[in-house]
Design an enzyme around this catalytic site. Structure first.
Site, PDB file in Angstrom:
ATOM      1  N   HIS A   8       0.849  -1.227  -0.132  1.00  0.00           N
ATOM      2  CA  HIS A   8      -0.038  -0.115   0.112  1.00  0.00           C
ATOM      3  C   HIS A   8       0.803   1.255  -0.148  1.00  0.00           C
ATOM      4  O   HIS A   8       2.135   1.195   0.391  1.00  0.00           O
ATOM      5  CB  HIS A   8      -0.863  -0.051   1.323  1.00  0.00           C
ATOM      6  CG  HIS A   8      -2.010  -1.038   0.952  1.00  0.00           C
ATOM      7  ND1 HIS A   8      -2.420  -1.629   2.269  1.00  0.00           N
ATOM      8  CD2 HIS A   8      -2.772  -1.309   0.009  1.00  0.00           C
ATOM      9  CE1 HIS A   8      -3.548  -2.489   1.806  1.00  0.00           C
ATOM     10  NE2 HIS A   8      -3.642  -2.133   0.681  1.00  0.00           N
ATOM     11  N   LYS A  12       5.154   1.424   0.801  1.00  0.00           N
ATOM     12  CA  LYS A  12       6.108   1.398  -0.459  1.00  0.00           C
ATOM     13  C   LYS A  12       7.490   1.518   0.093  1.00  0.00           C
ATOM     14  O   LYS A  12       8.365   0.921  -0.414  1.00  0.00           O
ATOM     15  CB  LYS A  12       5.599   2.390  -1.303  1.00  0.00           C
ATOM     16  CG  LYS A  12       4.238   1.666  -2.157  1.00  0.00           C
ATOM     17  CD  LYS A  12       4.037   2.203  -3.247  1.00  0.00           C
ATOM     18  CE  LYS A  12       2.582   1.839  -4.096  1.00  0.00           C
ATOM     19  NZ  LYS A  12       2.019   0.817  -3.811  1.00  0.00           N
ATOM     20  N   THR A  36       2.472  -5.343  -8.290  1.00  0.00           N
ATOM     21  CA  THR A  36       1.416  -4.357  -8.714  1.00  0.00           C
ATOM     22  C   THR A  36       2.111  -3.324  -9.449  1.00  0.00           C
ATOM     23  O   THR A  36       3.460  -3.047  -9.108  1.00  0.00           O
ATOM     24  CB  THR A  36       0.460  -3.996  -7.674  1.00  0.00           C
ATOM     25  OG1 THR A  36       1.218  -3.727  -6.367  1.00  0.00           O
ATOM     26  CG2 THR A  36      -0.490  -5.248  -7.274  1.00  0.00           C
ATOM     27  N   GLY A  37       1.554  -2.349 -10.127  1.00  0.00           N
ATOM     28  CA  GLY A  37       2.278  -1.129 -10.912  1.00  0.00           C
ATOM     29  C   GLY A  37       3.113  -0.487 -10.343  1.00  0.00           C
ATOM     30  O   GLY A  37       4.397  -0.326 -10.609  1.00  0.00           O
ATOM     31  N   THR A  38       2.579   0.181  -9.272  1.00  0.00           N
ATOM     32  CA  THR A  38       3.685   1.280  -8.627  1.00  0.00           C
ATOM     33  C   THR A  38       4.720   0.970  -7.657  1.00  0.00           C
ATOM     34  O   THR A  38       5.634   1.089  -7.616  1.00  0.00           O
ATOM     35  CB  THR A  38       2.743   2.199  -7.840  1.00  0.00           C
ATOM     36  OG1 THR A  38       1.448   2.665  -8.578  1.00  0.00           O
ATOM     37  CG2 THR A  38       3.310   3.600  -7.308  1.00  0.00           C
ATOM     38  N   THR A  39       4.200  -0.331  -6.898  1.00  0.00           N
ATOM     39  CA  THR A  39       5.491  -0.946  -6.107  1.00  0.00           C
ATOM     40  C   THR A  39       6.415  -1.646  -6.894  1.00  0.00           C
ATOM     41  O   THR A  39       7.433  -1.625  -6.691  1.00  0.00           O
ATOM     42  CB  THR A  39       4.600  -2.272  -5.403  1.00  0.00           C
ATOM     43  OG1 THR A  39       3.559  -1.796  -4.541  1.00  0.00           O
ATOM     44  CG2 THR A  39       5.534  -3.095  -4.656  1.00  0.00           C
ATOM     45  N   SER A  55      -1.745  -1.443 -11.405  1.00  0.00           N
ATOM     46  CA  SER A  55      -1.895  -0.976 -10.145  1.00  0.00           C
ATOM     47  C   SER A  55      -2.942  -1.655  -9.403  1.00  0.00           C
ATOM     48  O   SER A  55      -4.037  -2.110  -9.910  1.00  0.00           O
ATOM     49  CB  SER A  55      -2.323   0.547 -10.224  1.00  0.00           C
ATOM     50  OG  SER A  55      -2.488   1.167  -8.839  1.00  0.00           O
ATOM     51  N   GLY A  56      -2.819  -1.722  -8.110  1.00  0.00           N
ATOM     52  CA  GLY A  56      -3.710  -2.629  -7.322  1.00  0.00           C
ATOM     53  C   GLY A  56      -5.119  -2.431  -7.837  1.00  0.00           C
ATOM     54  O   GLY A  56      -5.967  -3.123  -7.851  1.00  0.00           O
ATOM     55  N   ASP A  61      -4.275  -6.423  -8.334  1.00  0.00           N
ATOM     56  CA  ASP A  61      -4.301  -7.529  -6.754  1.00  0.00           C
ATOM     57  C   ASP A  61      -4.932  -8.721  -7.755  1.00  0.00           C
ATOM     58  O   ASP A  61      -4.657  -9.753  -7.451  1.00  0.00           O
ATOM     59  CB  ASP A  61      -5.116  -7.258  -5.934  1.00  0.00           C
ATOM     60  CG  ASP A  61      -4.434  -5.850  -4.914  1.00  0.00           C
ATOM     61  OD1 ASP A  61      -3.415  -5.804  -5.195  1.00  0.00           O
ATOM     62  OD2 ASP A  61      -5.492  -4.914  -4.773  1.00  0.00           O
ATOM     63  N   ASP A  81      -1.220  -1.616   4.891  1.00  0.00           N
ATOM     64  CA  ASP A  81      -1.382  -0.583   5.733  1.00  0.00           C
ATOM     65  C   ASP A  81      -2.675  -0.567   6.573  1.00  0.00           C
ATOM     66  O   ASP A  81      -3.704  -0.100   5.912  1.00  0.00           O
ATOM     67  CB  ASP A  81      -1.028   0.842   4.949  1.00  0.00           C
ATOM     68  CG  ASP A  81      -1.227   2.192   5.882  1.00  0.00           C
ATOM     69  OD1 ASP A  81      -1.226   2.042   7.100  1.00  0.00           O
ATOM     70  OD2 ASP A  81      -0.794   3.288   5.291  1.00  0.00           O
ATOM     71  N   HIS A  88     -10.175  -0.469  -2.736  1.00  0.00           N
ATOM     72  CA  HIS A  88     -10.359  -1.917  -3.336  1.00  0.00           C
ATOM     73  C   HIS A  88     -10.184  -2.927  -2.442  1.00  0.00           C
ATOM     74  O   HIS A  88      -9.567  -4.155  -2.639  1.00  0.00           O
ATOM     75  CB  HIS A  88      -9.115  -2.108  -4.418  1.00  0.00           C
ATOM     76  CG  HIS A  88      -7.764  -1.726  -3.915  1.00  0.00           C
ATOM     77  ND1 HIS A  88      -7.394  -0.491  -3.322  1.00  0.00           N
ATOM     78  CD2 HIS A  88      -6.663  -2.582  -4.068  1.00  0.00           C
ATOM     79  CE1 HIS A  88      -6.196  -0.671  -3.050  1.00  0.00           C
ATOM     80  NE2 HIS A  88      -5.695  -1.885  -3.436  1.00  0.00           N
ATOM     81  N   ASP A  91     -10.687  -6.553  -3.279  1.00  0.00           N
ATOM     82  CA  ASP A  91      -9.914  -7.295  -4.341  1.00  0.00           C
ATOM     83  C   ASP A  91      -8.824  -7.591  -3.265  1.00  0.00           C
ATOM     84  O   ASP A  91      -8.164  -8.937  -3.692  1.00  0.00           O
ATOM     85  CB  ASP A  91      -9.122  -6.327  -5.174  1.00  0.00           C
ATOM     86  CG  ASP A  91     -10.169  -5.770  -6.282  1.00  0.00           C
ATOM     87  OD1 ASP A  91     -11.142  -6.531  -6.766  1.00  0.00           O
ATOM     88  OD2 ASP A  91     -10.019  -4.826  -6.719  1.00  0.00           O
ATOM     89  N   ARG A  97      -7.870 -14.706   0.230  1.00  0.00           N
ATOM     90  CA  ARG A  97      -8.816 -15.846   0.119  1.00  0.00           C
ATOM     91  C   ARG A  97      -8.063 -17.042  -0.962  1.00  0.00           C
ATOM     92  O   ARG A  97      -7.996 -18.355  -0.646  1.00  0.00           O
ATOM     93  CB  ARG A  97     -10.109 -15.633  -0.394  1.00  0.00           C
ATOM     94  CG  ARG A  97     -10.906 -16.864  -0.424  1.00  0.00           C
ATOM     95  CD  ARG A  97     -12.498 -16.578  -1.028  1.00  0.00           C
ATOM     96  NE  ARG A  97     -12.977 -17.841  -1.365  1.00  0.00           N
ATOM     97  CZ  ARG A  97     -13.018 -18.775  -2.262  1.00  0.00           C
ATOM     98  NH1 ARG A  97     -12.219 -18.252  -3.226  1.00  0.00           N
ATOM     99  NH2 ARG A  97     -13.622 -19.565  -2.318  1.00  0.00           N
TER     100      ARG A  97
END
Length: 124
Positions: A8, A12, A36-39, A55-56, A61, A81, A88, A91, A97
């Site tokens: 989150h 990051k 995920t994109g930004t991470t 991105s998540g 996700d 976080d 989201h 997601d 799960r």
């Protein structure tokens, strides 16, 4: 082994610090990182080779959950976080799960992620 990294926004910097702390292990030939994109962009800026998903909040996700379900992703490191709301959240819960259903190790904080990586290093 494919390992997913997700963080989150408020986590990051912690993820990048964690990756750098474990650089030697994570840059081994048999470890492949997806994110995920930004991470993923942050990890790339720190010198890591990463396959980036969306991105998540835009479906990243879910893309990672699909890879878990397909048997491609073998571990998920998701620095959540707990002090922020996330639009989201459904997601995120779906990813958790899917990891549970497919018996894939999932760490949601740095301490657990470190234990999972130490386990990898022990079982070489």
């Amino acid at each position: 082994m494919e390992i997913a990294i997700i963080a989150h926004d408020g986590k990051k910097a912690d993820m990048v610090q964690f990756l750098n702390k474990n650089k030697e292990l994570l840059q081994k030939e048999n470890i492949k990182l997806i994110a995920t994109g930004t991470t993923g962009s942050k990890a790339e800026s720190a010198g890591f080779k990463v396959k980036k998903m969306l991105s998540g909040p835009l479906g990243g996700d879910a893309q990672i959950a699909a890879r878990v379900a397909e048997g491609k992703t073998k571990m998920v490191l998701f620095f959540k976080d707990p002090m922020s709301n996330h639009p989201h959240e459904v997601d995120i819960n779906m990813l958790i799960r899917v990891c549970d259903v497919h018996n894939v190790p999932l760490a949601t904080n740095e301490a657990t992620a470190q234990l999972l990586l130490l386990g990898l290093d022990v079982i070489k």
